[in-house]
Write an enzyme that holds these catalytic residues in place. Sequence first.
Site, PDB file in Angstrom:
ATOM      1  N   GLY A 186       0.818  -1.199   0.000  1.00 36.68           N
ATOM      2  CA  GLY A 186       0.000   0.000   0.000  1.00 36.68           C
ATOM      3  C   GLY A 186       0.855   1.253   0.000  1.00 36.68           C
ATOM      4  N   ARG A 188       2.993   4.674   1.502  1.00 43.32           N
ATOM      5  CA  ARG A 188       4.043   4.886   2.489  1.00 43.32           C
ATOM      6  C   ARG A 188       3.441   5.276   3.837  1.00 43.32           C
ATOM      7  NH1 ARG A 188       9.018   9.023   1.498  1.00 43.32           N
ATOM      8  NH2 ARG A 188       8.826   8.026  -0.569  1.00 43.32           N
ATOM      9  N   ARG A 189       2.413   6.086   3.792  1.00 42.45           N
ATOM     10  CA  ARG A 189       1.772   6.504   5.040  1.00 42.45           C
ATOM     11  C   ARG A 189       1.208   5.303   5.790  1.00 42.45           C
ATOM     12  NH1 ARG A 189      -3.383  10.686   5.456  1.00 42.45           N
ATOM     13  NH2 ARG A 189      -3.631  10.591   7.726  1.00 42.45           N
ATOM     14  N   GLY A 190       0.510   4.415   5.080  1.00 45.92           N
ATOM     15  CA  GLY A 190      -0.050   3.230   5.714  1.00 45.92           C
ATOM     16  C   GLY A 190       1.018   2.286   6.218  1.00 45.92           C
ATOM     17  N   GLY A 191       2.052   2.076   5.406  1.00 50.59           N
ATOM     18  CA  GLY A 191       3.128   1.189   5.811  1.00 50.59           C
ATOM     19  C   GLY A 191       3.879   1.697   7.025  1.00 50.59           C
ATOM     20  N   GLU A 210       5.455  -3.092   1.354  1.00 56.17           N
ATOM     21  CA  GLU A 210       5.782  -2.481   0.066  1.00 56.17           C
ATOM     22  C   GLU A 210       5.009  -1.178   0.012  1.00 56.17           C
ATOM     23  OE1 GLU A 210       4.199  -2.299  -4.117  1.00 56.17           O
ATOM     24  OE2 GLU A 210       4.655  -4.414  -3.778  1.00 56.17           O
ATOM     25  N   CYS A 247       2.254  -0.627  -8.869  1.00 55.81           N
ATOM     26  CA  CYS A 247       3.376  -0.127  -8.063  1.00 55.81           C
ATOM     27  C   CYS A 247       4.637   0.002  -8.895  1.00 55.81           C
ATOM     28  CB  CYS A 247       3.615  -1.049  -6.874  1.00 55.81           C
ATOM     29  SG  CYS A 247       3.818  -2.778  -7.319  1.00 55.81           S
ATOM     30  N   GLU A 326       5.688   9.863  -5.205  1.00 51.77           N
ATOM     31  CA  GLU A 326       4.888   9.035  -6.106  1.00 51.77           C
ATOM     32  C   GLU A 326       3.530   9.694  -6.330  1.00 51.77           C
ATOM     33  OE1 GLU A 326       3.329   4.428  -6.516  1.00 51.77           O
ATOM     34  OE2 GLU A 326       3.546   5.310  -4.518  1.00 51.77           O
TER      35      GLU A 326
END
Length: 468
Positions: A186, A188-191, A210, A247, A326
Site C-alpha cells: 500500500g 508509504r503513510r499506511g506502511g 511495500e 506499483c 509518487e
Amino acid sequence: MSGAGSAAHAAAEAFRTYGWWSGKQKGALLRAVAARLEAGGDEIVRTANEETALGLPRLQGELARTGNQLRMFAGLVEEGSWVDARIDHARADVRSMRRPVGPVAVFGASNFPLAFSVAGGDTASALAAGCPVIVKAHPAHPKTSRLVGRLISEVVPQGVFALVEGFEAGVELVKHPLIKAVGFTGSRRGGRALMDAAASRAEPIPVYAEMGSINPVFILPRALRERGAEIAAGLHASVTLGAGQFCTNPGLVLTTAAGGFVDELAKRMSATPCAPMLTESIADAYRAGVMRFASLAERKAFVEGGAALFSTSARNFLAHRELMDEVFGPSTLIVECESRERLLEVARALEGQLTATVHAAGGEISEYRDLLAVLETKAGRIVFNGYPTGVEVVPAMVHGGPYPATSDGRSTSVGTRAIERFTRLVAWQDAPDEVLPDELKESNPLRIRRMVDGAVIPSREDGDQSPT
C-alpha cells in the site's frame, strides 16, 4: 473478544500443529487452495470486475497468476531444500534450518484484488512457511475478499486462515501479541503507521511493507537518438497501464538529450482517455498530485482526470524534492539533464525504488557502469531496454527495494525468496537424531540439498550425493 482477537487465538492454536506439517502436506494444501479458487473463478472474476472495473481479461490473468504462485510455493516446500539446512560435525554437533515464525497478518492491496490480496503472494508464502494467516480485507473490494476468503476456508483446517475487515481490526492485528509478522502492500503513510505500531509493541515484530516507488527510467543518449519514438510508445503504454495503478508504473524519466522525445510522449499522453480509478480516494489523491506537480514542473501536458506528463530541468528537480513523490496514477515526469555528470547526480539523489530501468544502444551500457553501480544501491530490480510493469512470478524475481520502496530492502514479496520473510533460523546443538526434524537427520531422509561441514550436498534431483 473481537473478531481479530478470536482469529489470532485460533491461529496460534492451529500453529501448534500446522507449523510442523511436512512439505508434502503444505504443498497439497496450497494446491487445493489454487484448485478451489479456479473452480470458483467465474464468480470471483465477475465479482471483482463489478467492484473494481479492471476488466475481465485483466482479472482472469490475475486469477491465473494467483493460482500459479500458490503452486510455485507448493513445489518449493514439497522439494524441501528451501529451509537452508546446515550441519557441522564440530566439537559440538550443530544443525540449523529455517522454521516458521507463527501467525501472520496480511493486508490486502487495493490495486490487485486477487494476486496481492486475500489469496495473494503474502498469503501463499506465509502458508508455505508453515504460518497461519489472518488477512485484513481491503475496502476497495470487500465482496471479492469475502468470496475468496470463504473459498479458502472450505479447504484449509480451522484456524489456519481467517479474514477480518475494518481499520480497527487491522490495527488490532498488528498490536496483538500472538501475531508474529505482518505483510503489507500500500502507501508509504499506511506502511509507516503499521511499522510504528509493530515497533511499539512489548515484543516488536517485523513488518514487510511495500510502500510505493516512482521506478525511474534512464534513457541514454544514443538509445534516444536511435529509437526515441519506439521508447516513447513503450513508455506511454507502461505509464498508463491499468490507469497507472501499478506499483511499478514508471513515474520518472531521465535523459541527457530529450529533444523531440518530450513532444512525442506528450502527444501520446494527451490523447489518452480518462479511465476509472479503483476508489474515489485514489482518484482524489491522483488529482492532488497532478496539480502539485503542475505548480512545480516547468512544462506540462495533461488531461484533467486523465494521463499527465511533466518535464523539468535537473536543477529544478533537485531543488524540489516533492517532485520525487509518487503520484499513483497515469502520470510521469521527465527530467532533462544537461550532462552525464548531472544524470549521475540525480541518480544518487533518488530514494529507494522497486525498479530502475536503463535504455541503451548496442555497447552504450558499458560506458555507464558508474550509473549501474548507483542503481544497484537504489533498486531491487534493474530492467534493461524494457519497462518495469509486468512482474514475472518466478523464483528469481525480486519485488522489493531499499526504503522507502519497502520497509526491509533485504526481502521480496514476489518469487520463492518471499517465504524467508515469515521464518527464523533455529539451531540444534548435540541433539539426539530422533528428535531432529527430518531435514536435519543424519541420513537425510528427504534427500534435500544441505550444507554439511561447509560443503554443499546436492539434492536428490541433482543426482550425485557427494560433497561439492
